[in-house]
Design an enzyme around this catalytic site. Structure first.
Site, PDB file in Angstrom:
ATOM      1  N   PRO A  58      -2.574  -8.692  17.276  1.00  0.00           N
ATOM      2  CA  PRO A  58      -3.218  -8.537  15.969  1.00  0.00           C
ATOM      3  C   PRO A  58      -3.315  -9.845  15.192  1.00  0.00           C
ATOM      4  CG  PRO A  58      -1.784  -6.675  16.386  1.00  0.00           C
ATOM      5  CD  PRO A  58      -1.556  -7.647  17.508  1.00  0.00           C
ATOM      6  N   GLU A  59      -2.252 -10.661  15.235  1.00  0.00           N
ATOM      7  CA  GLU A  59      -2.304 -12.001  14.654  1.00  0.00           C
ATOM      8  C   GLU A  59      -1.521 -12.978  15.516  1.00  0.00           C
ATOM      9  OE1 GLU A  59      -3.429  -9.683  11.007  1.00  0.00           O
ATOM     10  OE2 GLU A  59      -1.745  -9.474  12.381  1.00  0.00           O
ATOM     11  N   THR A  60      -1.951 -14.229  15.463  1.00  0.00           N
ATOM     12  CA  THR A  60      -1.234 -15.338  16.097  1.00  0.00           C
ATOM     13  C   THR A  60      -1.014 -16.413  15.048  1.00  0.00           C
ATOM     14  OG1 THR A  60      -2.169 -14.884  18.285  1.00  0.00           O
ATOM     15  CG2 THR A  60      -1.321 -17.105  17.902  1.00  0.00           C
TER      16      THR A  60
END
EC number: 5.1.-.-
Length: 308
Positions: A58-60
């Site tokens: 979903p996020e990095t």
């Protein structure tokens, strides 16, 4: 006689190491996945976006600088850069601690949402750790009653199932979400989200996600968070939104106080089979939120190298 062929020279691009981390849990495969790249100072924004898409978390989070207790970071979903991400920040803290690059000394992160102080709490054995982060400034704005039915229907619900005693509003501690209170936590399991409609409503309301929540105790809540506008159909466990929810509730007097502090727990991810738990502490003066902290554990699942 033939001419001697000169020796060939081969050039390889530097490869980027990354970690995949389960945040807000101690169990790999549960909680919320985040990518963590510690040494991203040489990467361009376009390369960061490609790596985030490659990882499909979903996020990095990318660390472009880290020295003297100050880090500079950027956050990417698989489709775009965002100002802040709570679970990726918790994941980053875990990776830094595990790599021996953070032992609990003062640490602040520069983000597009402002500076985020971090706090590391180790268990007695020194194995597990809990990462606490100060959230960006809390903000809230009203959502007119005309939107209530549309938001409920976008989740496959009648607006009669909305909890009238809890706030339906937009709020932010770094990213804006609209918070939709439900009468009972059992309703969360049966949601039928219309993702294109949720994305449209999110755009019209100026928020990143639509966040449904329901009480399961005096200061405990179950939740689901839908963010198709930024390429995340459903975020498993959302730290930034969890902080905003508890701050919203505290600002409206819906949480018990000890002195000027309120605390609570949020359970999220069960509908996806990836349960996680978010701890939140809120400092208030009257109805004014002065500080919000979000905490949780994380587990490194795997490490790898991206060739670029």
């Amino acid at each position: 006689m033939g001419t001697e062929e000169p020796a060939r020279k081969f050039y390889t691009a530097p490869m980027t190491r990354y970690a995949e981390v389960a945040a807000f849990t101690t169990v790999p495969g549960q909680g919320n996945r985040a990518g963590v790249v510690l040494d991203a100072g040489e990467l361009t924004g376009e390369q960061m976006q490609r790596l985030a898409a490659f990882l499909e978390a979903p996020e990095t989070v990318f660390v472009t600088r880290l020295s003297d207790g100050l880090g500079r970071v950027r956050y990417f979903t698989p489709t775009q850069e965002v100002d802040f991400c709570g679970h990726a920040t918790v994941a980053l803290g875990r990776v830094l601690a595990q790599a021996g690059r953070w032992r609990g000394e003062a640490l602040e992160l520069e983000t597009l949402a402002g500076r985020i102080p971090l706090r590391l709490v180790l268990d007695a054995g020194g194995g597990e750790c809990r990462v606490w982060m100060h959230q960006p400034a809390f903000g809230t704005r009203a959502v007119g009653r005309g939107w209530h039915r549309e938001l409920a229907e976008a989740l496959g619900l009648s607006d009669r199932l909305l909890h009238r005693g809890l706030p339906l509003a937009a709020a932010s501690t770094g990213l804006w979400s609209v918070f939709l209170p439900l009468l009972d936590a059992s309703l969360l399991e049966g949601l039928e989200p219309d993702l294109p409609r949720i994305a449209e409503l999110s755009r019209e309301l100026g928020v990143v996600s639509v966040y449904a929540y329901a009480p399961v105790g005096v200061n405990r809540f179950a939740a689901r968070d839908f963010a198709p506008l930024v390429g995340i159909p459903e975020d498993p466990v959302t730290g930034s939104a969890g902080g905003a929810l508890l701050a919203l509730l505290a600002s409206e007097g819906r949480l018990p106080l000890r002195g000027n502090r309120a605390s609570g727990l949020i359970y999220q991810g069960h509908a996806l089979g990836t349960p996680g738990e978010i701890e939140v502490e809120v400092e208030v003066r009257g109805t004014r939120v002065e500080a919000v902290q979000v905490g949780g554990c994380a587990a490194v699942e795997r490490e790898g190298v991206w060739p670029g």
